[in-house]
Design a protein around this motif. Sequence first.
Motif, PDB file in Angstrom:
ATOM      1  N   ILE A 169      44.700  40.178  34.485  1.00 31.63           N
ATOM      2  CA  ILE A 169      44.735  41.627  34.677  1.00 31.63           C
ATOM      3  C   ILE A 169      45.347  42.359  33.486  1.00 31.63           C
ATOM      4  CG2 ILE A 169      45.691  43.469  36.122  1.00 31.63           C
ATOM      5  CD1 ILE A 169      45.590  41.413  38.452  1.00 31.63           C
ATOM      6  N   PRO A 212      33.162  49.758  37.529  1.00 27.66           N
ATOM      7  CA  PRO A 212      34.537  49.781  37.014  1.00 27.66           C
ATOM      8  C   PRO A 212      34.900  51.051  36.253  1.00 27.66           C
ATOM      9  CG  PRO A 212      33.523  47.650  36.613  1.00 27.66           C
ATOM     10  CD  PRO A 212      32.438  48.547  37.120  1.00 27.66           C
ATOM     11  N   ARG A 251      39.821  42.426  47.171  1.00 28.96           N
ATOM     12  CA  ARG A 251      40.295  42.678  45.806  1.00 28.96           C
ATOM     13  C   ARG A 251      39.826  44.023  45.257  1.00 28.96           C
ATOM     14  NH1 ARG A 251      44.544  39.339  45.679  1.00 28.96           N
ATOM     15  NH2 ARG A 251      43.954  37.134  45.825  1.00 28.96           N
ATOM     16  N   ASP A 252      38.622  44.464  45.594  1.00 35.96           N
ATOM     17  CA  ASP A 252      38.166  45.754  45.062  1.00 35.96           C
ATOM     18  C   ASP A 252      38.884  46.917  45.730  1.00 35.96           C
ATOM     19  OD1 ASP A 252      36.872  45.035  47.392  1.00 35.96           O
ATOM     20  OD2 ASP A 252      34.850  45.498  46.687  1.00 35.96           O
ATOM     21  N   GLN A 254      41.909  46.626  46.872  1.00 35.65           N
ATOM     22  CA  GLN A 254      43.259  46.477  46.323  1.00 35.65           C
ATOM     23  C   GLN A 254      43.373  47.093  44.938  1.00 35.65           C
ATOM     24  OE1 GLN A 254      44.517  42.382  46.145  1.00 35.65           O
ATOM     25  NE2 GLN A 254      46.590  42.872  45.502  1.00 35.65           N
ATOM     26  N   THR A 255      42.382  46.879  44.092  1.00 33.78           N
ATOM     27  CA  THR A 255      42.425  47.405  42.724  1.00 33.78           C
ATOM     28  C   THR A 255      42.524  48.925  42.708  1.00 33.78           C
ATOM     29  OG1 THR A 255      41.141  45.526  41.906  1.00 33.78           O
ATOM     30  CG2 THR A 255      41.173  47.495  40.530  1.00 33.78           C
ATOM     31  N   TRP A 256      41.820  49.571  43.632  1.00 36.47           N
ATOM     32  CA  TRP A 256      41.794  51.037  43.657  1.00 36.47           C
ATOM     33  C   TRP A 256      43.047  51.615  44.311  1.00 36.47           C
ATOM     34  CZ3 TRP A 256      40.115  55.196  41.541  1.00 36.47           C
ATOM     35  CH2 TRP A 256      40.052  56.417  42.227  1.00 36.47           C
ATOM     36  N   TYR A 258      46.265  50.087  44.955  1.00 36.75           N
ATOM     37  CA  TYR A 258      47.609  49.507  44.867  1.00 36.75           C
ATOM     38  C   TYR A 258      48.580  50.327  44.019  1.00 36.75           C
ATOM     39  CZ  TYR A 258      47.428  47.531  40.114  1.00 36.75           C
ATOM     40  OH  TYR A 258      47.387  47.364  38.752  1.00 36.75           O
ATOM     41  N   SER A 266      43.867  46.730  51.753  1.00 35.66           N
ATOM     42  CA  SER A 266      43.299  45.501  51.191  1.00 35.66           C
ATOM     43  C   SER A 266      43.905  44.250  51.812  1.00 35.66           C
ATOM     44  CB  SER A 266      43.512  45.470  49.679  1.00 35.66           C
ATOM     45  OG  SER A 266      44.899  45.532  49.359  1.00 35.66           O
ATOM     46  N   LEU A 383      40.246  34.929  42.916  1.00 35.76           N
ATOM     47  CA  LEU A 383      40.592  35.783  41.781  1.00 35.76           C
ATOM     48  C   LEU A 383      40.843  34.933  40.548  1.00 35.76           C
ATOM     49  CD1 LEU A 383      42.999  38.783  41.766  1.00 35.76           C
ATOM     50  CD2 LEU A 383      43.426  36.904  40.201  1.00 35.76           C
ATOM     51  N   LEU A 388      38.453  36.669  38.131  1.00 32.72           N
ATOM     52  CA  LEU A 388      38.148  38.026  38.567  1.00 32.72           C
ATOM     53  C   LEU A 388      36.660  38.237  38.814  1.00 32.72           C
ATOM     54  CD1 LEU A 388      40.522  40.321  36.443  1.00 32.72           C
ATOM     55  CD2 LEU A 388      40.624  39.871  38.889  1.00 32.72           C
TER      56      LEU A 388
END
Length: 440
Positions: A169, A212, A251-252, A254-256, A258, A266, A383, A388
């Motif tokens: 990341i 993304p 995960r997607d 979570q990415t947005w 967190y 998530s 992940l 990823l």
Amino acid sequence: MNTPGSKQPSWFPRPPSWLSRPILVLALIIMSFVQYPSDHPFPIQNLPYGVFSTDTQPATRPGVAIGDFILDLAALSQTEHWAKSPVKASIFQTANLDAFVALEPEDWAAFRAFLTSILSPSSPLKANADAVLVPRTAASTHLHLPINIGDYTDFYASYEHAFNAGVLIRGPANALQPNWKHLPVGYHGRASSIVVSGTPFHRPTGQILDKPTDKQPIFAPCRKLDYELETAFVGRKHIFGMVLMNDWSARDIQTWEYVPLGPFLSKNFCTTIAPWIVTPAALEPFKVKQYEHDPALLPYLDDPEGYNYAVPLHLEIKTAESEAYSHVSTSSMQHTYYTFAQMIAHHSATGCNLRPSDMMGSGTLSAPGNSDAPNDGALGSLLERSRLGREPFELNEGRKDMTWLRDGDSVRITGVAKGEGYSIGFGECEGTVLPAWAGA
């Protein structure tokens, strides 16, 4: 952590080294009148606690796994054999293990000694054992959550996983956040979403970025569904026992979501645990010294006698197209930078009143890679395994492009430690992904 004879996956920079020093504990070989093979995961040396019901007696009640049977503690408590029990019968004439978990360690130890005696070859229970032994694997026997989980916290305590994820990341220079080696990072999870092994769940839906580079999210089913190979423990000041756990992760989503407060939707849709709680007494022979901490931890986290447990953990996936599970990863319960005691100390440092039936997860447990499988067989999440999602891998003949979990996929976690002439098992932690709710 790099153990002797192993190395990190080739696609990650090599982290600092620590040695894990084993603590040798001699275990007496004891036997039971219940017959089972020497490699059975539930011998008399284990005696894990759970909750079950049957078709003929649908009320849930506590039990102990022994071989292919469950010792019905509610039924046993109503027999003459209970006269030698150090615990009141009412403790087990309940729907779950909460009352027993709320007792003190000396009570747990005394009752374990009673169980060992009552299940021994010379026990008078042998003559009428059919009245209190229930076939564990029968279709008419059903396993349930062992406790009424009040609160649930999940930590992020595996150095290997935190480092690996951070590299993917943020890059190797900033793989670990500045606080990571100073405190056990964690988040407050959702106890109501914890389910027992075998419970299917629907793919979560939430806000994700379609591409993304997008700035505007869409509301859609998760496209990057992941598993997390974990263990969890139950206890307040003292640890009652451990279970296998899979903290499913979107995960997607979570990415947005967190930033800035961490995981939320998530992580709140499903967490699966195995039905059997294995006690520290059963795991005593498998202790290993904790990691060495550099920099040194603050005094309130000192745990000079600290230890983890060398219990191999295996993760497998069965796809919707396959009839069999495919092995994906082998890690170990020992890969936590912080001990369970340190997690409890930090969690309660502010005055947080932990309760006996609270549950705390270890976080994803990844192990160092090895020369035979430098890129795959030690990682606790997709992940890491698929980098990823950028590098699909071959799961089996039917799926050569594995990245994230698909509808119909099942994930199974097992854990068995091999002792001298016996094994200690945790049962299965298994769940299946169903499609997102219609209209999502």
